[in-house]
Design an enzyme around this catalytic site. Structure first.
Site, mmCIF file in Angstrom:
data_model
loop_
_atom_site.group_PDB
_atom_site.id
_atom_site.type_symbol
_atom_site.label_atom_id
_atom_site.label_comp_id
_atom_site.label_asym_id
_atom_site.label_seq_id
_atom_site.Cartn_x
_atom_site.Cartn_y
_atom_site.Cartn_z
ATOM 1 N N ASP A 1 0.840 -1.203 0.000
ATOM 2 C CA ASP A 1 0.000 0.000 0.000
ATOM 3 C C ASP A 1 0.877 1.256 0.000
ATOM 4 O OD1 ASP A 1 0.852 -0.156 2.613
ATOM 5 O OD2 ASP A 1 -1.145 0.068 3.516
ATOM 6 N N SER A 2 2.213 1.065 -0.018
ATOM 7 C CA SER A 2 3.134 2.179 -0.260
ATOM 8 C C SER A 2 2.842 2.799 -1.624
ATOM 9 C CB SER A 2 4.591 1.702 -0.196
ATOM 10 O OG SER A 2 4.783 0.560 -1.015
ATOM 11 N N GLU B 1 9.616 -4.233 10.204
ATOM 12 C CA GLU B 1 9.982 -2.918 9.657
ATOM 13 C C GLU B 1 10.564 -2.007 10.726
ATOM 14 O OE1 GLU B 1 7.158 -1.024 7.036
ATOM 15 O OE2 GLU B 1 8.337 0.828 6.971
HETATM 16 O O1 KIV Z 1 3.567 -1.086 1.597
HETATM 17 C C1 KIV Z 1 4.700 -1.566 1.471
HETATM 18 O O2 KIV Z 1 5.405 -1.372 0.468
HETATM 19 C C2 KIV Z 1 5.211 -2.375 2.567
HETATM 20 C C3 KIV Z 1 6.665 -2.738 2.554
HETATM 21 C C4 KIV Z 1 7.466 -1.531 2.828
HETATM 22 C C5 KIV Z 1 6.975 -3.846 3.479
HETATM 23 O O3 KIV Z 1 4.482 -2.716 3.443
#
Ligand code: KIV
Length: 275
Positions: free
Chosen positions: A52-53, A191
């Site tokens: 969700d990044s 994380e």
């Molecule tokens: O949303 C994302 O890209 C993530 C990763 C950073 C682990 O959760």
């Protein structure tokens, strides 16, 4: 994993990831948000995560909080078309796995069916989250956990800061990781935590840990693709190693194209058709 001839093995499974941990093989994970990058990442990664990044690096939001289930389905389907080898994991966005286990199963089920992903990922490791994980596993949906810095809770955590510093906070992270394993998660993202905490968690679990900003002892590593490619110049973090400087290259190419068009040099005869 590749064979000696360099050909990629058939699709990675959750069982294979656990076996990789047992064999001491590091697991490679990267994010992707569209078909083309999904295809490129699939050439080398064991896990492709539609994170969700995408809220920040694709949609231009300040955080992951505005990302919706529809956004994840849209991007998850695109990535699916490019990913043939790696295990495809899609993030459950904010408020799709907190309300009740029934609601969580319904939302994850939609994500799972609509994208064709092999697993979902969700943030948190307290008892309540573990209850939701258990419901998903029972419904046949593999789950990857995510603890430490959980970006959907960035405001509750008081910012994107290192988690698990100090004995008690580290113990809490260890307890969360064990709760996720016990609930049936097949892997857990760690994380932004001190490397010794991540090492302790990795040693205590039979399922693989996938680290981001959590040091070298994790069973695998994940990075946001746009960060490691040097595309996201607005984000700087100590743990990100830039493997390319694509923003500079894109800027240069666009500038050159604009100069060529304005100067009448493009298109030339080589890029035009005869009668
Ligand atoms: O949303 C994302 O890209 C993530 C990763 C950073 C682990 O959760």
């Amino acid at each position: 994993m590749s064979t000696e001839s360099g050909a990629r093995q058939p699709r990675i499974t959750t069982r294979e990831l656990i076996a990789m941990k047992q064999r001491g093989e590091r697991i490679v994970c990267l994010t992707a948000y569209d078909y083309l990058f999904g295809r490129l990442v699939d050439e080398a990664a064991d896990i492709v995560l539609v994170g969700d990044s995408l809220g920040q690096v694709v949609l231009g939001y300040d955080s992951t909080i505005p990302v919706t289930l529809e956004d994840m389905i849209h991007h998850g389907r695109a990535v699916r078309r490019g990913v043939r080898h790696a295990l495809l994991v899609v993030d459950m966005p904010f408020l799709t796995f907190q309300v009740s286990p029934e609601d969580t199963v319904r939302n994850a089920g939609r994500l799972f069916q609509a994208t064709g992903a092999e697993a979902v990922k969700l943030e948190g490791g307290d008892d309540e989250t573990a209850r939701h994980v258990r419901a998903l596993v029972r419904a046949g949906i593999p789950v990857m956990g995510h603890i430490g810095l959980t970006p959907q809770s960035v405001h509750a955590l008081g910012g994107a800061r290192v988690q698990g510093r100090g004995g008690e906070a580290g113990e809490r992270i260890l307890a969360d990781a064990k709760a996720l394993e016990e609930a049936g998660a097949f892997a857990v993202v760690l994380e932004l935590m001190p490397a010794p905490v991540a090492a302790q968690v990795s040693g205590a679990l039979t399922i693989p840990t996938i680290g981001i900003g959590s040091g070298p002892a994790c069973d695998g590593q994940v990075l946001v693709l746009h960060d490691m490619l040097g595309l996201n110049e607005r984000f700087h973090a100590k743990f990100v190693k830039p493997y390319a400087s694509l923003a500079e290259q894109v800027r240069g190419a666009v500038r050159e194209y604009a100069e060529d068009v304005r100067g009448g040099r493009y298109p030339d005869a080589a890029h035009s058709f005869e009668q």
